[in-house]
Design an enzyme around this catalytic site. Structure first.
Site, mmCIF file in Angstrom:
data_model
loop_
_atom_site.group_PDB
_atom_site.id
_atom_site.type_symbol
_atom_site.label_atom_id
_atom_site.label_comp_id
_atom_site.label_asym_id
_atom_site.label_seq_id
_atom_site.Cartn_x
_atom_site.Cartn_y
_atom_site.Cartn_z
ATOM 1 N N ASP A 16 38.059 65.761 14.369
ATOM 2 C CA ASP A 16 37.115 66.868 14.461
ATOM 3 C C ASP A 16 35.790 66.379 15.069
ATOM 4 O O ASP A 16 35.693 65.214 15.450
ATOM 5 C CB ASP A 16 36.939 67.510 13.080
ATOM 6 C CG ASP A 16 36.257 66.581 12.081
ATOM 7 O OD1 ASP A 16 35.557 65.638 12.489
ATOM 8 O OD2 ASP A 16 36.415 66.815 10.876
ATOM 9 N N PRO A 58 59.900 74.754 -1.371
ATOM 10 C CA PRO A 58 58.459 74.958 -1.220
ATOM 11 C C PRO A 58 57.625 74.032 -2.102
ATOM 12 O O PRO A 58 58.039 73.683 -3.204
ATOM 13 C CB PRO A 58 58.260 76.419 -1.623
ATOM 14 C CG PRO A 58 59.427 76.734 -2.490
ATOM 15 C CD PRO A 58 60.562 75.942 -1.933
#
Lengths: 142, 142, 142, 142
Positions: A16, A58
């Site tokens: 970033d 999941p």
């Protein structure tokens, strides 16, 4: 327990404007490591869906400690292992090393889920013996 | 304590071949929610870097529980608040609602870091009073 | 022809270590804009799959010009329109504005595809009249 | 001209609910391929910024044809080469192969940019001779 190591270099686009890894990327990498671990145990999600009738596995819980930042060009090793088997779930342990430094340590819990044919609802189900056997293997099948 | 709510729709590309949200996306959304919370307190990372000389506010710890899956087209609300102030760090609390269901709950800890001018190393430093004041505000400054 | 505008703010995590938008993000945003355009025409991919039996509307071609960089915090408007209808495909035109500046201009072609039930192969098929009608609408249905 | 090949497997999280690669991922992969090509020519962006005083090498144009879909588990090779040298820019050519099939072909143009010290503006500048030499190498320096 089943274990896998994979290595890769951090890419420019993984970082970033601070110049360090954009935090969500770590969770992408752990997801890739899960699939690599399954493959090491000769398990692949598509086959697991067909063979065991699961809806998926999941993630229901995750915990991570970020101990040191990593940057573009750093060489990374992620070591992922099955940390614990529950009745309808399993825990993974990820350790991300930057050179010799443990930079991130994470745990996640994933649930063995099927779609109940009568109710149409997603439900946790016990891990099949065949999967427990593969997860418990000290060494991957050769 | 400072709190912010933001709402958005889950996009097609946020979901994986299982049809549910690709797990790392949640961490992207929480990162966006952090910045939205800061903005609510009239704080922006770029200004914080200039004003307070920080290197950043890296995440050092995260915990999340994924209570229900979400899918393309679902309308989401994320409520993010400052949960706790430490000397050199702060905790955030994220609650992600899908319609009326609490679908994901997460905590994260972020550290106030500066680059030590003499050592060139990144070091934790106490939260400035001005930042504590904004984080502690029951209501955002108008 | 059908047109849609949507606006959003560039996020910290959308940018790379150069401080400008990480280029692939533009293509994510155009994908989101496609879905928003479809919704403006009261079309949603899931319904289109059920109603028209399509496999999808995969992109087969794209062209983009990046005229000016954008950064964290910039307010963006993307204007997306159906630029041209082909027999089995359609072209989209995206214009991304940063304040008053046209920062990115892109075109893409997407094909109307079905799975041939006999061959099991994906094949292009003519756009249905109902879809042409919605794409051709000067104004979205109210 | 400088050329590089790299291979990788498509990950679960690279794919969307249609089961095929989420289109923007291709542009991430081409960006990674650019950096791998530069490294093959012993060029790294961080060093180029220091050595040549550039601000970056932003993409100003891209064109891609998506000829065949790819899916989770597919083994991919991307071959990236410098296709053409302009005065202040260069063109890259990416060919993405899925097994023996050319699945995506793309071109992009990147500009050699510096920050004008007097005006503070980003400006295109001629490619340095040292960079032209490396881009023109039939074989990477050993």
């Amino acid at each position: 327990m089943l274990i896998n190591r994979r290595s890769f270099m951090i890419q420019f686009g993984d970082c970033d404007p601070s110049g360090i890894v954009y935090n969500p990327r770590y969770f992408e990498w752990f997801d890739i490591s899960l699939h690599a671990l399954l493959a090491r145990g000769d398990l692949r999600l598509r086959q697991m869906i067909e063979e065991f009738g699961i809806d998926g596995i999941p993630m229901v819980e995750s915990r991570a400690k970020f101990l040191a930042p990593s940057r573009y060009g750093d060489e990374i090793v992620i070591e992922t292992s099955v940390a614990k088997l529950h009745r309808c779930a399993f825990d993974l342990h990820h350790r991300l090393f930057n050179a010799d430094t443990l930079a991130v340590e994470a745990f996640e819990t994933r649930v063995w889920t099927v779609i109940d044919p009568q109710e149409g609802r997603i439900r946790a189900r016990p891990l099949p013996a065949a999967v427990i056997a593969r997860f418990s293997a000290a060494e991957p099948p050769s």
